[in-house]
Design an enzyme around this catalytic site. Structure first.
Site, mmCIF file in Angstrom:
data_model
loop_
_atom_site.group_PDB
_atom_site.id
_atom_site.type_symbol
_atom_site.label_atom_id
_atom_site.label_comp_id
_atom_site.label_asym_id
_atom_site.label_seq_id
_atom_site.Cartn_x
_atom_site.Cartn_y
_atom_site.Cartn_z
ATOM 1 N N ASP A 16 0.866 -1.166 0.000
ATOM 2 C CA ASP A 16 0.000 0.000 0.000
ATOM 3 C C ASP A 16 0.913 1.228 0.000
ATOM 4 O OD1 ASP A 16 -2.395 1.650 0.553
ATOM 5 O OD2 ASP A 16 -1.474 1.867 2.532
ATOM 6 N N ASP A 18 -0.195 5.176 0.941
ATOM 7 C CA ASP A 18 -0.451 6.149 2.002
ATOM 8 C C ASP A 18 -0.569 5.465 3.357
ATOM 9 O OD1 ASP A 18 -1.177 8.914 0.531
ATOM 10 O OD2 ASP A 18 -1.903 7.235 -0.656
ATOM 11 N N THR A 107 -2.421 1.221 -4.545
ATOM 12 C CA THR A 107 -2.975 2.333 -3.788
ATOM 13 C C THR A 107 -4.427 2.609 -4.135
ATOM 14 O OG1 THR A 107 -2.776 4.730 -3.382
ATOM 15 C CG2 THR A 107 -2.025 3.923 -5.520
ATOM 16 N N SER A 108 -5.154 3.176 -3.179
ATOM 17 C CA SER A 108 -6.534 3.609 -3.419
ATOM 18 C C SER A 108 -6.589 4.999 -4.024
ATOM 19 C CB SER A 108 -7.336 3.575 -2.112
ATOM 20 O OG SER A 108 -7.549 2.236 -1.700
ATOM 21 N N LYS A 139 -10.234 -1.509 -2.890
ATOM 22 C CA LYS A 139 -10.161 -2.078 -1.547
ATOM 23 C C LYS A 139 -11.424 -1.723 -0.772
ATOM 24 C CE LYS A 139 -5.175 -1.105 -1.550
ATOM 25 N NZ LYS A 139 -4.077 -0.353 -0.898
ATOM 26 N N ASP A 164 -1.556 -0.613 6.075
ATOM 27 C CA ASP A 164 -1.767 0.070 7.350
ATOM 28 C C ASP A 164 -3.228 0.162 7.733
ATOM 29 O OD1 ASP A 164 -2.494 3.460 6.833
ATOM 30 O OD2 ASP A 164 -2.294 2.021 5.212
#
Length: 219
Positions: A16, A18, A107-108, A139, A164
């Site tokens: 991931d 961020d 990543t989102s 996600k 995270d």
């Protein structure tokens, strides 16, 4: 503790971004609080939303006819505000340890936002970058991690996902991957993972002929 991952060898590590590789939390909070004020949405903090695609968050608060414009606005706000975005401890060493074909960022963020934050932080990204606008379901659906594994030419079940946030860990598990959580944005008690550490500074990735092992810094 890394006990549950000890002795395991992975084809690749899927990170991931961020909250795992970079700290963008102050910028994220500023952008979403401003967006909420502009759209008369009762959102005083981004807490609880982290790790999910922006389009999904927008859909929680606004009717269908307002979502497209609202999504474009939050993307604009986040892309323009990169003040204070920095790499987290252990990030540089973790990515440097993994050769091409052994790592990806999942990543989102959308692609424009991911590029903005990567540029602002100075992050050296691996060759594979999967963003929210490249998949139908983000996600906590497994789609982003499945796509990353596919692009690396490996099975997701052979990969280690580093996250995270609960949504990202759920996505990794659904993809069949092993999971390692960092407690940058959530408490350890909130993270369902095979192993949990504070940051990537608490692990070391060792690459051999068979793949990648994750060990303690002194391991």
């Amino acid at each position: 503790m890394l006990d549950t991952l000890e002795g395991r060898v992975f084809a690749a590590v899927l990170f991931d971004m961020d909250g795992t590789l970079i700290d963008s939390h102050p910028a994220v909070e500023r952008s979403w609080v401003r967006w909420a004020q502009e759209h008369d949405v009762p959102l005083s903090s981004f807490a609880g939303m982290h790790g999910r695609p922006a389009a999904d968050i927008v859909a929680l608060f606004l009717p269908p006819e307002r979502r497209e414009a609202a999504f474009r606005r939050i993307e604009q706000l986040e892309t323009e505000d990169t003040d204070g975005v920095v790499v987290l401890p252990g990030t540089v060493d973790a990515l440097a340890a993994l050769p091409p074909g052994r790592a990806a960022i999942v990543t989102s963020c959308t692609a424009p936002l991911a590029r903005a934050r990567i540029g602002a932080s100075g992050l050296v990204q691996p060759s594979v970058l999967v963003t929210a606008d490249q998949v139908t379901a983000g996600k906590p659906a497994p789609d982003p991690y499945l796509l990353a594994a596919q692009r690396l030419g490996v099975s997701a079940a052979q990969c280690l996902v580093v996250e995270d946030a609960p949504a990202g860990l759920a996505a990794g598990r659904a993809a069949g991957a092993a999971t390692l959580a960092v407690t940058v944005t959530h408490k350890a008690s909130e993270l369902d993972a095979d192993a949990v550490v504070e940051t990537l500074a608490d692990v070391r990735f060792v690459v051999g002929d068979g793949g990648v092992r994750v060990v303690a810094p002194s391991g």
